[in-house]
Design a protein around this motif. Structure first.
Motif, PDB file in Angstrom:
ATOM      1  N   ALA A   7       0.842  -1.198   0.000  1.00  0.00           N
ATOM      2  CA  ALA A   7       0.000   0.000   0.000  1.00  0.00           C
ATOM      3  C   ALA A   7       0.875   1.246   0.000  1.00  0.00           C
ATOM      4  N   ASN A   8       1.960   1.224   0.781  1.00  0.00           N
ATOM      5  CA  ASN A   8       2.871   2.367   0.811  1.00  0.00           C
ATOM      6  C   ASN A   8       3.541   2.604  -0.538  1.00  0.00           C
ATOM      7  N   ARG A   9       3.834   1.549  -1.256  1.00  0.00           N
ATOM      8  CA  ARG A   9       4.448   1.720  -2.579  1.00  0.00           C
ATOM      9  C   ARG A   9       3.506   2.491  -3.508  1.00  0.00           C
ATOM     10  N   VAL A  10       2.209   2.223  -3.389  1.00  0.00           N
ATOM     11  CA  VAL A  10       1.232   2.969  -4.185  1.00  0.00           C
ATOM     12  C   VAL A  10       1.162   4.409  -3.696  1.00  0.00           C
ATOM     13  N   ILE A  11       1.059   4.567  -2.393  1.00  0.00           N
ATOM     14  CA  ILE A  11       0.907   5.905  -1.817  1.00  0.00           C
ATOM     15  C   ILE A  11       2.123   6.773  -2.117  1.00  0.00           C
ATOM     16  N   GLU A  12       3.313   6.212  -1.893  1.00  0.00           N
ATOM     17  CA  GLU A  12       4.542   7.000  -2.026  1.00  0.00           C
ATOM     18  C   GLU A  12       4.926   7.257  -3.480  1.00  0.00           C
ATOM     19  N   SER A  13       4.298   6.558  -4.419  1.00  0.00           N
ATOM     20  CA  SER A  13       4.573   6.823  -5.833  1.00  0.00           C
ATOM     21  C   SER A  13       4.074   8.195  -6.248  1.00  0.00           C
ATOM     22  N   GLY A  14       3.085   8.715  -5.530  1.00  0.00           N
ATOM     23  CA  GLY A  14       2.477   9.983  -5.913  1.00  0.00           C
ATOM     24  C   GLY A  14       1.621   9.897  -7.155  1.00  0.00           C
ATOM     25  N   ALA A  15       1.353   8.672  -7.618  1.00  0.00           N
ATOM     26  CA  ALA A  15       0.601   8.491  -8.864  1.00  0.00           C
ATOM     27  C   ALA A  15      -0.894   8.700  -8.685  1.00  0.00           C
ATOM     28  N   TYR A  16      -1.386   8.597  -7.455  1.00  0.00           N
ATOM     29  CA  TYR A  16      -2.829   8.657  -7.226  1.00  0.00           C
ATOM     30  C   TYR A  16      -3.134   9.574  -6.050  1.00  0.00           C
ATOM     31  N   THR A  17      -4.321  10.132  -6.059  1.00  0.00           N
ATOM     32  CA  THR A  17      -4.819  10.947  -4.955  1.00  0.00           C
ATOM     33  C   THR A  17      -6.309  10.698  -4.801  1.00  0.00           C
ATOM     34  N   LEU A  18      -6.849  11.062  -3.640  1.00  0.00           N
ATOM     35  CA  LEU A  18      -8.305  11.094  -3.490  1.00  0.00           C
ATOM     36  C   LEU A  18      -8.854  12.255  -4.306  1.00  0.00           C
ATOM     37  N   LEU A  19      -9.913  12.009  -5.042  1.00  0.00           N
ATOM     38  CA  LEU A  19     -10.570  13.101  -5.747  1.00  0.00           C
ATOM     39  C   LEU A  19     -11.228  14.039  -4.731  1.00  0.00           C
ATOM     40  N   PRO A  20     -11.365  15.312  -5.054  1.00  0.00           N
ATOM     41  CA  PRO A  20     -11.952  16.255  -4.091  1.00  0.00           C
ATOM     42  C   PRO A  20     -13.365  15.876  -3.672  1.00  0.00           C
ATOM     43  N   GLU A  21     -14.153  15.351  -4.595  1.00  0.00           N
ATOM     44  CA  GLU A  21     -15.533  14.990  -4.302  1.00  0.00           C
ATOM     45  C   GLU A  21     -15.742  13.506  -4.591  1.00  0.00           C
ATOM     46  N   TYR A  22     -16.405  12.827  -3.678  1.00  0.00           N
ATOM     47  CA  TYR A  22     -16.587  11.379  -3.752  1.00  0.00           C
ATOM     48  C   TYR A  22     -17.205  10.932  -5.068  1.00  0.00           C
ATOM     49  N   PHE A  23     -18.290  11.594  -5.496  1.00  0.00           N
ATOM     50  CA  PHE A  23     -19.039  11.107  -6.646  1.00  0.00           C
ATOM     51  C   PHE A  23     -18.360  11.399  -7.984  1.00  0.00           C
ATOM     52  N   GLU A  24     -17.250  12.141  -7.967  1.00  0.00           N
ATOM     53  CA  GLU A  24     -16.463  12.267  -9.190  1.00  0.00           C
ATOM     54  C   GLU A  24     -15.961  10.903  -9.651  1.00  0.00           C
ATOM     55  N   ASN A  25     -15.791   9.977  -8.712  1.00  0.00           N
ATOM     56  CA  ASN A  25     -15.338   8.628  -9.064  1.00  0.00           C
ATOM     57  C   ASN A  25     -16.325   7.883  -9.948  1.00  0.00           C
ATOM     58  N   PHE A  26     -17.572   8.307  -9.933  1.00  0.00           N
ATOM     59  CA  PHE A  26     -18.633   7.528 -10.559  1.00  0.00           C
ATOM     60  C   PHE A  26     -19.365   8.302 -11.647  1.00  0.00           C
ATOM     61  N   ALA A  27     -18.773   9.401 -12.094  1.00  0.00           N
ATOM     62  CA  ALA A  27     -19.366  10.228 -13.131  1.00  0.00           C
ATOM     63  C   ALA A  27     -19.246   9.556 -14.498  1.00  0.00           C
ATOM     64  N   PRO A  28     -20.077   9.938 -15.462  1.00  0.00           N
ATOM     65  CA  PRO A  28     -19.970   9.356 -16.811  1.00  0.00           C
ATOM     66  C   PRO A  28     -18.618   9.610 -17.469  1.00  0.00           C
ATOM     67  N   ASP A  29     -17.985  10.742 -17.138  1.00  0.00           N
ATOM     68  CA  ASP A  29     -16.689  11.070 -17.734  1.00  0.00           C
ATOM     69  C   ASP A  29     -15.556  10.869 -16.727  1.00  0.00           C
ATOM     70  N   ASN A  30     -15.602   9.741 -15.995  1.00  0.00           N
ATOM     71  CA  ASN A  30     -14.643   9.521 -14.912  1.00  0.00           C
ATOM     72  C   ASN A  30     -13.343   8.870 -15.363  1.00  0.00           C
ATOM     73  N   GLU A  31     -13.112   8.792 -16.670  1.00  0.00           N
ATOM     74  CA  GLU A  31     -11.878   8.163 -17.154  1.00  0.00           C
ATOM     75  C   GLU A  31     -10.654   9.006 -16.793  1.00  0.00           C
ATOM     76  N   ARG A  32      -9.556   8.314 -16.579  1.00  0.00           N
ATOM     77  CA  ARG A  32      -8.251   8.928 -16.301  1.00  0.00           C
ATOM     78  C   ARG A  32      -8.258   9.809 -15.057  1.00  0.00           C
ATOM     79  N   ASN A  33      -9.124   9.501 -14.099  1.00  0.00           N
ATOM     80  CA  ASN A  33      -9.087  10.316 -12.879  1.00  0.00           C
ATOM     81  C   ASN A  33      -7.993   9.813 -11.946  1.00  0.00           C
ATOM     82  N   SER A  34      -7.630  10.616 -10.976  1.00  0.00           N
ATOM     83  CA  SER A  34      -6.452  10.348 -10.153  1.00  0.00           C
ATOM     84  C   SER A  34      -6.693   9.317  -9.069  1.00  0.00           C
TER      85      SER A  34
END
Length: 522
Positions: free
Chosen positions: A245-272
């Motif tokens: 899990a730390n390897r993923v976290i420390e890579s800096g490749a991903y972050t939590l999106l500011p708003e939860y439902f952005e994860n599930f939007a129709p245009d949610n491709e390539r989100n962080s």
């Protein structure tokens, strides 16, 4: 519209027949493909097209078909209410929800076949790569091995002890032997570790790589595998889960999106936050879509929420799931609760001509209607059989796609999100006794949705937070098993036997391969 040069949506069948003896079919001839190992691969495009077929297999799993039902219905969040007139009344689904299945259950046969077909396909494609004479094949080989390992992860998780078979074809006179669950665990870990070394980092690839496994995606799969390792082997691997899990976290490749439902939007491709999952392109020729909205929403004809179809009113949830959320938690807004149904676009009450308990209600149209209007009211369900059409809580987590192609939407569906990686680390820390560090992570997740921070936590709090954050995302069965709660009683289900934590080896597979031994209890 999504266009990715690496997804050609052509599914080649090299190696699929290699697993027929495992999945319970006969093996009558040695023709496994019209392509030969020496001629199939000739360019990067041919490599990418074969990979896209394997990725498509995983995308189909998240489409609320049989595999999704096997992953979700035995747990305590997703359910199907059979209707008065017979719609959605299905013995196979009822047996999953009530933990009353046996080895002849058709859904297990299909699920076994699905994942072993992916194993067979990857076996054949790896053999073809090795025989092709092409240079620089280590990357795509690693990708195929990681996808095969992920298929084996599901086979291990669902069925326990299964054969590890790596050849492009089966010798009918020497059928594969069954491996223990612990042996499959070791294989999955080893294959993922090896693949990760050869795959590119998310930080070095462009948008065209979206939807494919990166180094960090495989690290995330390893973290999940290790978190569940005690279930599979009897030995806890919390330190390893934290490490990956730390390897993923420390890579800096991903972050939590500011708003939860952005994860599930129709245009949610390539989100962080999206790490790996099903990519859906229903408006691209040959593309597929996901039907979450179509299969969940109440059955109201006439353009409900602007949809060009009548929703199927199938999947719902239990009151206990909605009750997990506090009122200030933004995630709670996904539920269509008991009471008047409101349009999520504007909050207005949905008006119908009349509520029809045994059929679809008709949306009120003052220009055409000859009765009504009355509010459409969702009432509590009293069971999973013989329910009125307006009974049971619904949910919209994957948001309405305004450009839906019929019932097929373009919202991508994650198998693993960055939030899951954070929750994995938090749980592993707590299981090592560091509840304070786990609490800080849990509050980071909660803070994104406006939920009140927790002053202290225990393991049950972590399970509840996973239930809130990852509801309906195909993790709940594993979570309940890991926390020792899968056989508990809940709404519409009595306490069940301990052996239910592993599904039976399908009877058709045992009939086809006498080397397979049935799981205890079946």
């Amino acid at each position: 519209m999504k266009k990715y040069k690496y997804i050609l949506y052509k599914k080649f069948t090299i190696g699929v027949a290699a697993l027929l003896m495992l999945v319970g079919c006969g093996l009558d001839e040695e023709v496994y493909s019209v392509y030969t190992p020496e001629t199939f691969y000739s360019s990067e495009e041919s490599v990418l097209s074969s990979l896209s077929g394997v990725y498509r297999n995983f995308a189909l799993i998240t489409g609320m078909g049989i595999e999704y039902r096997v992953l979700e219905l035995p747990a305590d969040q997703v359910l199907l209410h059979g209707k008065i007139q017979g719609w959605w009344a299905n013995t196979d689904s009822e047996q999953l929800m009530e933990h009353k299945w046996d080895a002849s259950h058709a859904y297990f046969t299909t699920t076994w076949n699905t994942f072993f077909a992916t194993v067979g396909q990857t076996n054949g494609l790896i053999a073809s790569l090795e025989a092709s004479g092409m240079e620089d094949i280590e990357g795509p080989k690693a990708e195929l091995k990681a996808l095969r390992a992920y298929a084996y992860f599901y086979l291990m998780d669902l069925f326990g002890s299964v054969p590890i078979f790596l050849e492009p074809r089966v010798d009918p006179n020497n059928l594969p032997q069954q491996n223990s669950r612990a042996e499959v665990f070791d294989f999955v870990v080893s294959e993922l570790q090896e693949a990760a070394e050869m795959l590119p980092s998310k930080t070095t690839v462009g948008a065209e790589y979206y939807g494919r496994l990166t180094k960090e995606a495989v690290y995330a799969l390893l973290a999940t595998t290790y978190l569940n390792g005690e279930v599979y082997t009897g030995t806890a691997y919390n330190a390893e889960a934290i490490d990956y899990a730390n390897r993923v976290i420390e890579s800096g490749a991903y972050t939590l999106l500011p708003e939860y439902f952005e994860n599930f939007a129709p245009d949610n491709e390539r989100n962080s936050e999206f790490i790996f999952g099903g990519v859906y392109t229903p408006n691209v020729p040959g593309g597929i879509g996901q039907p979450f909205v179509q299969k969940v929403l109440p059955g109201i004809s006439g353009g409900l929420f602007g949809l060009p179809y009548t929703p199927q009113n199938g999947f719902g949830t239990r009151p206990s799931v909605e009750a997990l959320y506090s009122e200030e938690d933004a995630r709670k807004s996904m539920f269509l609760s008991h009471g008047e149904l409101r349009d999520p676009r504007n909050g207005e009450v949905v008006m119908v001509e009349r509520i029809v308990p045994d059929n679809n209600s008709q949306l009120y149209d003052p220009e055409r209607s000859n009765s009504g209007p009355v509010p459409y009211v969702i009432i509590p369900a009293t069971g999973i059989r013989n329910q009125p059409m307006n009974a049971g809580i619904k949910w919209i987590k994957w948001q309405i796609d305004p450009n839906t192609n019929g019932g097929n939407a373009s919202n991508d569906v994650a198998f693993i999100r960055y939030a899951d990686v954070l929750l994995t680390k938090a749980e592993a820390l707590a299981r090592q006794g560091d509840f304070e560090a786990a609490r800080l992570i849990i509050n980071e997740i909660r803070g994104r949705s406006g939920a009140t921070p927790l002053d202290s936590i225990n393991l049950d709090d972590i399970l509840d937070e996973r239930g809130r954050e990852l509801a309906f995302e195909m993790t709940r069965r594993r979570d309940l098993i890991r926390f020792g709660k899968f056989t508990d009683s809940w709404e519409f289900k009595e306490e069940s036997e301990p052996f239910r934590t592993i599904f039976p080896i399908p009877r058709t597979a045992i009939d086809a391969n006498p080397n397979l031994e049935q799981n205890p209890g079946y």
